[in-house]
Design an enzyme around this catalytic site. Structure first.
Site, short mmCIF file in Angstrom:
data_model
loop_
_atom_site.label_atom_id
_atom_site.label_comp_id
_atom_site.label_asym_id
_atom_site.label_seq_id
_atom_site.Cartn_x
_atom_site.Cartn_y
_atom_site.Cartn_z
N ASP A 40 34.22 -12.72 -14.66
CA ASP A 40 35.07 -13.85 -15.08
C ASP A 40 34.95 -14.03 -16.60
O ASP A 40 35.94 -14.07 -17.33
CB ASP A 40 34.59 -15.10 -14.35
CG ASP A 40 35.66 -16.17 -14.23
OD1 ASP A 40 35.36 -17.22 -13.64
OD2 ASP A 40 36.78 -15.95 -14.73
N SER A 127 31.97 -11.04 -5.28
CA SER A 127 30.90 -11.84 -4.65
C SER A 127 29.51 -11.21 -4.68
O SER A 127 28.55 -11.84 -4.23
CB SER A 127 31.22 -12.16 -3.18
OG SER A 127 32.10 -13.25 -3.10
N THR A 128 29.37 -9.98 -5.19
CA THR A 128 28.05 -9.31 -5.10
C THR A 128 27.20 -9.55 -6.34
O THR A 128 26.12 -8.97 -6.47
CB THR A 128 28.23 -7.79 -4.90
OG1 THR A 128 28.88 -7.24 -6.07
CG2 THR A 128 29.04 -7.48 -3.66
N TYR A 131 27.25 -14.53 -6.76
CA TYR A 131 27.44 -15.13 -5.43
C TYR A 131 26.56 -14.49 -4.36
O TYR A 131 26.60 -14.89 -3.20
CB TYR A 131 28.91 -15.10 -5.04
CG TYR A 131 29.74 -16.21 -5.70
CD1 TYR A 131 29.15 -17.12 -6.57
CD2 TYR A 131 31.10 -16.35 -5.46
CE1 TYR A 131 29.89 -18.13 -7.17
CE2 TYR A 131 31.86 -17.36 -6.06
CZ TYR A 131 31.23 -18.24 -6.91
OH TYR A 131 31.98 -19.26 -7.51
N1 APR Z 1 33.39 -4.88 -15.11
C1 APR Z 1 33.19 -4.58 -13.79
N2 APR Z 1 32.30 -5.21 -13.01
C2 APR Z 1 31.54 -6.18 -13.59
C3 APR Z 1 31.69 -6.56 -14.95
C4 APR Z 1 32.66 -5.85 -15.71
N3 APR Z 1 32.88 -6.12 -17.01
N4 APR Z 1 30.79 -7.57 -15.21
C5 APR Z 1 30.12 -7.79 -14.06
N5 APR Z 1 30.56 -6.96 -13.09
C6 APR Z 1 30.12 -6.85 -11.70
C7 APR Z 1 28.76 -7.39 -11.37
O1 APR Z 1 27.75 -6.44 -11.70
C8 APR Z 1 28.89 -7.57 -9.86
O2 APR Z 1 28.66 -6.32 -9.23
O3 APR Z 1 31.00 -7.64 -10.91
C9 APR Z 1 30.37 -7.94 -9.68
C10 APR Z 1 30.62 -9.40 -9.35
O4 APR Z 1 29.69 -10.19 -10.07
P1 APR Z 1 30.08 -11.64 -10.68
O5 APR Z 1 30.92 -11.44 -11.88
O6 APR Z 1 28.81 -12.41 -10.81
O7 APR Z 1 31.03 -12.30 -9.57
P2 APR Z 1 30.64 -13.03 -8.21
O8 APR Z 1 29.39 -12.52 -7.61
O9 APR Z 1 31.92 -12.97 -7.41
O10 APR Z 1 30.37 -14.54 -8.67
C11 APR Z 1 31.45 -15.28 -9.15
O11 APR Z 1 30.28 -15.93 -11.11
O12 APR Z 1 31.01 -15.47 -13.21
C12 APR Z 1 30.95 -16.43 -12.25
O13 APR Z 1 32.89 -17.79 -12.65
C13 APR Z 1 32.33 -16.82 -11.78
O14 APR Z 1 31.49 -18.68 -10.54
C14 APR Z 1 32.00 -17.36 -10.42
C15 APR Z 1 30.89 -16.44 -9.94
#
Ligand code: APR
Length: 184
Positions: A40, A127-128, A131
């Site tokens: 995000d 979500s991994t 979350y």
């Molecule tokens: N490109 C691809 N994958 C990424 C990137 C990137 N630039 N940055 C992080 N990731 C991966 C992480 O390593 C993880 O495997 O994306 C996956 C999802 O991680 P998060 O971004 O933490 O998303 P999630 O687990 O769905 O949690 C969502 O986190 O950032 C906040 O606002 C968001 O509250 C929400 C929560």
């Protein structure tokens, strides 16, 4: 890894989703749509303030984005024309409908892309991260949902963009186990 599911190219890569040139990239957002960390934060940073502006307009119209649902904005400064913001479930042990909500996040993102005539899209591992959803379980759910959707619809490409070698391996292993999936 690259393969074909029907006429759609399915690829699993280890890269930064903000650098992808697919028509749309999917953001792992939260229900406020006001940005955060992880994917995000990376997408809002790389895409610039216009994405948040559009998210605020969506909030004004419909409030935030419920878990499992998806909304779409333009991509701002990203190579991708669109960002599909979806909200995955927060893992809390698997007894709170997390599997179904994660499936819905993928399904609603794919449906939104199809309805918009988008031909290629990139997914992160929803979500991994923050979350806490177990990656192996999420990979099976994500890939089986996409496989099902591609039985009825065609895209040019659906790309999974993993952020670590470990996650890439987990998704590749999940895909090679697809004949043994018994996800409900
Ligand atoms: N490109 C691809 N994958 C990424 C990137 C990137 N630039 N940055 C992080 N990731 C991966 C992480 O390593 C993880 O495997 O994306 C996956 C999802 O991680 P998060 O971004 O933490 O998303 P999630 O687990 O769905 O949690 C969502 O986190 O950032 C906040 O606002 C968001 O509250 C929400 C929560």
């Amino acid at each position: 890894m690259e393969t074909k599911v029907g006429k759609t190219k399915l690829s699993l890569i280890r890269e930064d989703i903000t650098q992808q040139d697919t028509e749309a990239i999917v953001n792992a957002a939260n229900t406020t749509l006001l940005g955060g960390g992880g994917v995000d934060g990376a997408i809002h940073r790389a895409g610039g303030p216009s994405i948040l502006e559009e998210c605020k307009k969506i909030r004004a119209r419909q409030g935030g984005c419920p878990t499992g649902k998806a909304v779409i904005t333009r991509g701002g400064k990203l190579k991708a024309k669109y960002v599909i913001h979806t909200v995955g479930p927060i893992w809390s042990g698997g007894k709170r409908n997390e599997d179904t909500l994660l499936r819905n996040a993928y399904k609603n993102s794919l449906t939104l892309a199809k309805n918009k005539g988008i031909q290629s899209l990139s997914f992160p591992s929803i979500s991994t991260g923050a979350y806490g959803f177990p990656t192996e379980r999420a990979a099976r759910i994500a890939l089986s949902t996409i496989q099902d959707f591609l039985k009825r619809h065609t895209f040019e490409e659906v790309r999974f963009v993993l952020f670590s070698e470990r996650d890439l391996k987990t998704y590749e292993e999940a895909w090679s186990d697809r004949y043994s999936w018994n996800v409900s």
